[in-house]
Design a protein around this motif. Structure first.
Motif, PDB file in Angstrom:
ATOM      1  N   LYS A 124       0.742  -0.939  -0.020  1.00 27.17           N
ATOM      2  CA  LYS A 124      -0.376  -0.027  -0.149  1.00 27.17           C
ATOM      3  C   LYS A 124       1.037   1.224  -0.228  1.00 27.17           C
ATOM      4  CE  LYS A 124      -3.813   1.517   2.088  1.00 27.17           C
ATOM      5  NZ  LYS A 124      -5.321   1.926   3.244  1.00 27.17           N
ATOM      6  N   ASP A 125       0.593   2.585  -0.350  1.00 34.02           N
ATOM      7  CA  ASP A 125       1.391   3.110  -0.985  1.00 34.02           C
ATOM      8  C   ASP A 125       1.269   3.964   0.645  1.00 34.02           C
ATOM      9  OD1 ASP A 125       2.049   6.056  -1.188  1.00 34.02           O
ATOM     10  OD2 ASP A 125       2.166   5.833  -3.468  1.00 34.02           O
ATOM     11  N   LEU A 126       2.936   4.386   1.003  1.00 38.87           N
ATOM     12  CA  LEU A 126       2.190   5.429   2.232  1.00 38.87           C
ATOM     13  C   LEU A 126       1.856   6.176   1.974  1.00 38.87           C
ATOM     14  CD1 LEU A 126       4.107   5.749   5.171  1.00 38.87           C
ATOM     15  CD2 LEU A 126       5.544   6.483   4.545  1.00 38.87           C
ATOM     16  N   LYS A 127       1.737   6.897   1.163  1.00 42.68           N
ATOM     17  CA  LYS A 127       1.221   8.660   1.045  1.00 42.68           C
ATOM     18  C   LYS A 127      -0.626   8.264   1.725  1.00 42.68           C
ATOM     19  CE  LYS A 127       4.091  10.659  -2.376  1.00 42.68           C
ATOM     20  NZ  LYS A 127       4.169  11.943  -3.577  1.00 42.68           N
ATOM     21  N   ILE A 128      -0.791   7.461   1.191  1.00 47.89           N
ATOM     22  CA  ILE A 128      -2.165   7.069   1.009  1.00 47.89           C
ATOM     23  C   ILE A 128      -2.565   6.075   2.774  1.00 47.89           C
ATOM     24  CG2 ILE A 128      -4.507   5.615   0.537  1.00 47.89           C
ATOM     25  CD1 ILE A 128      -3.027   4.977  -2.764  1.00 47.89           C
ATOM     26  N   ILE A 129      -1.769   5.637   2.627  1.00 45.27           N
ATOM     27  CA  ILE A 129      -2.032   5.121   4.623  1.00 45.27           C
ATOM     28  C   ILE A 129      -2.138   6.581   5.315  1.00 45.27           C
ATOM     29  CG2 ILE A 129      -0.520   4.265   6.681  1.00 45.27           C
ATOM     30  CD1 ILE A 129       0.069   2.237   4.349  1.00 45.27           C
ATOM     31  N   GLN A 130      -0.832   7.316   4.998  1.00 50.28           N
ATOM     32  CA  GLN A 130      -0.964   9.058   5.958  1.00 50.28           C
ATOM     33  C   GLN A 130      -1.874   9.657   5.647  1.00 50.28           C
ATOM     34  OE1 GLN A 130       3.074  10.386   4.548  1.00 50.28           O
ATOM     35  NE2 GLN A 130       4.177   9.675   6.991  1.00 50.28           N
ATOM     36  N   LYS A 131      -2.488  10.132   4.527  1.00 52.08           N
ATOM     37  CA  LYS A 131      -4.363  10.729   4.085  1.00 52.08           C
ATOM     38  C   LYS A 131      -4.646  10.106   5.102  1.00 52.08           C
ATOM     39  CE  LYS A 131      -7.376  12.014   1.119  1.00 52.08           C
ATOM     40  NZ  LYS A 131      -8.313  10.931   1.355  1.00 52.08           N
ATOM     41  N   GLU A 132      -5.183   8.528   4.822  1.00 53.37           N
ATOM     42  CA  GLU A 132      -6.177   7.739   6.202  1.00 53.37           C
ATOM     43  C   GLU A 132      -5.868   8.165   7.619  1.00 53.37           C
ATOM     44  OE1 GLU A 132      -6.745   3.448   5.108  1.00 53.37           O
ATOM     45  OE2 GLU A 132      -6.682   3.887   3.305  1.00 53.37           O
ATOM     46  N   MET A 133      -4.650   7.751   7.929  1.00 57.79           N
ATOM     47  CA  MET A 133      -4.437   8.275   9.137  1.00 57.79           C
ATOM     48  C   MET A 133      -4.447   9.919   9.413  1.00 57.79           C
ATOM     49  SD  MET A 133      -1.059   6.739  10.426  1.00 57.79           S
ATOM     50  CE  MET A 133      -0.325   4.888  10.214  1.00 57.79           C
ATOM     51  N   ARG A 134      -4.009  11.193   8.300  1.00 55.30           N
ATOM     52  CA  ARG A 134      -4.765  12.243   8.694  1.00 55.30           C
ATOM     53  C   ARG A 134      -6.579  12.346   8.841  1.00 55.30           C
ATOM     54  NH1 ARG A 134      -2.126  14.128   4.435  1.00 55.30           N
ATOM     55  NH2 ARG A 134      -4.267  13.667   2.639  1.00 55.30           N
ATOM     56  N   ASP A 135      -7.006  11.848   7.832  1.00 56.31           N
ATOM     57  CA  ASP A 135      -8.223  11.895   8.079  1.00 56.31           C
ATOM     58  C   ASP A 135      -8.952  11.499   9.389  1.00 56.31           C
ATOM     59  OD1 ASP A 135      -8.477  13.167   5.429  1.00 56.31           O
ATOM     60  OD2 ASP A 135      -9.166  10.262   4.451  1.00 56.31           O
ATOM     61  N   VAL A 136      -8.758  10.461  10.576  1.00 57.91           N
ATOM     62  CA  VAL A 136      -9.298   9.828  11.745  1.00 57.91           C
ATOM     63  C   VAL A 136      -8.890  11.181  12.718  1.00 57.91           C
ATOM     64  CG1 VAL A 136      -8.744   8.196  13.258  1.00 57.91           C
ATOM     65  CG2 VAL A 136      -8.501   7.617  11.118  1.00 57.91           C
ATOM     66  N   ILE A 137      -7.419  12.257  12.510  1.00 61.97           N
ATOM     67  CA  ILE A 137      -6.993  12.962  13.233  1.00 61.97           C
ATOM     68  C   ILE A 137      -7.535  14.592  13.003  1.00 61.97           C
ATOM     69  CG2 ILE A 137      -5.047  14.621  14.165  1.00 61.97           C
ATOM     70  CD1 ILE A 137      -3.939  12.043  14.720  1.00 61.97           C
ATOM     71  N   ARG A 138      -8.149  14.496  11.856  1.00 59.18           N
ATOM     72  CA  ARG A 138      -9.139  15.296  11.851  1.00 59.18           C
ATOM     73  C   ARG A 138     -10.225  15.316  12.302  1.00 59.18           C
ATOM     74  NH1 ARG A 138      -7.842  16.699   5.016  1.00 59.18           N
ATOM     75  NH2 ARG A 138      -6.287  18.922   5.751  1.00 59.18           N
TER      76      ARG A 138
END
Length: 208
Positions: A124-138
């Motif tokens: 899985k692309d690290l950028k996609i993982i971090q985007k999903e994490m960003r959405d949870v933090i938001r």
């Protein structure tokens, strides 16, 4: 993380996935402590992560507490022995549980404990993982718009649910689940590293 130019630049090892999830927990827990005012804002510093400005505690005792627990969680993630991390917010005076932040940890298909083949990796692309994490933090940040005001002195505790056969040191003790009577629950978004999946929700005491 492991990669080369033959198309495996997005390969994620079990150890790498455990590191990513543990890192998220660090920022997620700190965000809850900051957003919910468990500690004064001046006891936090900020840094950039996931494309966001996130606050982390500068209190040495809190940092030590978090580091010790997160280090253990990382080991349990690698061993496939952790099921859930829960952050409980409690009224210091009455010891009443006011909020429960649940982070359920699952294994993606093919990466279940005991079935994982040597050398198998997630993709899985690290950028996609971090985007999903960003959405949870938001979403954690946005929760302050509907969660009841914590107008009392509060403390927090972390509870970790493991498999029965997990190796647990004497430093850990069994404790009550701290469920909230008459609670409301809001499910947050989830994220996946392609090996671990984390689903989040927050429960809080509803107005009577």
């Amino acid at each position: 993380m492991a990669g080369n130019k033959q198309g495996t630049q997005n390969s994620i090892t079990l150890k790498g996935s455990a590191q990513l999830v543990t890192e998220f927990f660090n920022f997620g827990i700190n965000s809850i402590l900051y957003q919910r005012g468990i500690y004064p804002p001046e006891s936090f510093t900020y840094q950039q992560q996931y494309g966001l400005t996130l606050f982390t505690t500068t209190d040495e005792k809190v940092k030590e507490y978090l580091n010790n627990i997160l280090e253990q969680i990382k080991d349990w993630l690698e061993a496939g022995e952790v099921q859930r991390l829960v952050l409980v917010v409690t009224n210091v005076d009455t010891e009443e549980t006011l909020e429960r932040w649940d982070f359920d940890i699952q294994h993606e298909s093919g990466f279940e404990p005991g079935s994982l083949k040597e050398g198998k990796m997630g993709t899985k692309d690290l950028k996609i993982i971090q985007k999903e994490m960003r959405d949870v933090i938001r979403q954690i940040t946005a929760c302050v718009t509907f969660l009841p005001l914590l107008d009392c002195v509060c403390s927090f505790d972390l509870k970790v649910y493991t498999n029965q056969n997990a190796e647990v040191s004497d430093k850990w003790a069994d404790s009550a689940p701290c469920f909230i009577a008459n609670s409301q629950e809001v499910r947050l978004k989830s994220f996946s590293t392609s090996i671990h999946k984390v689903e989040a929700c927050v429960s809080y005491k509803a107005d009577v």
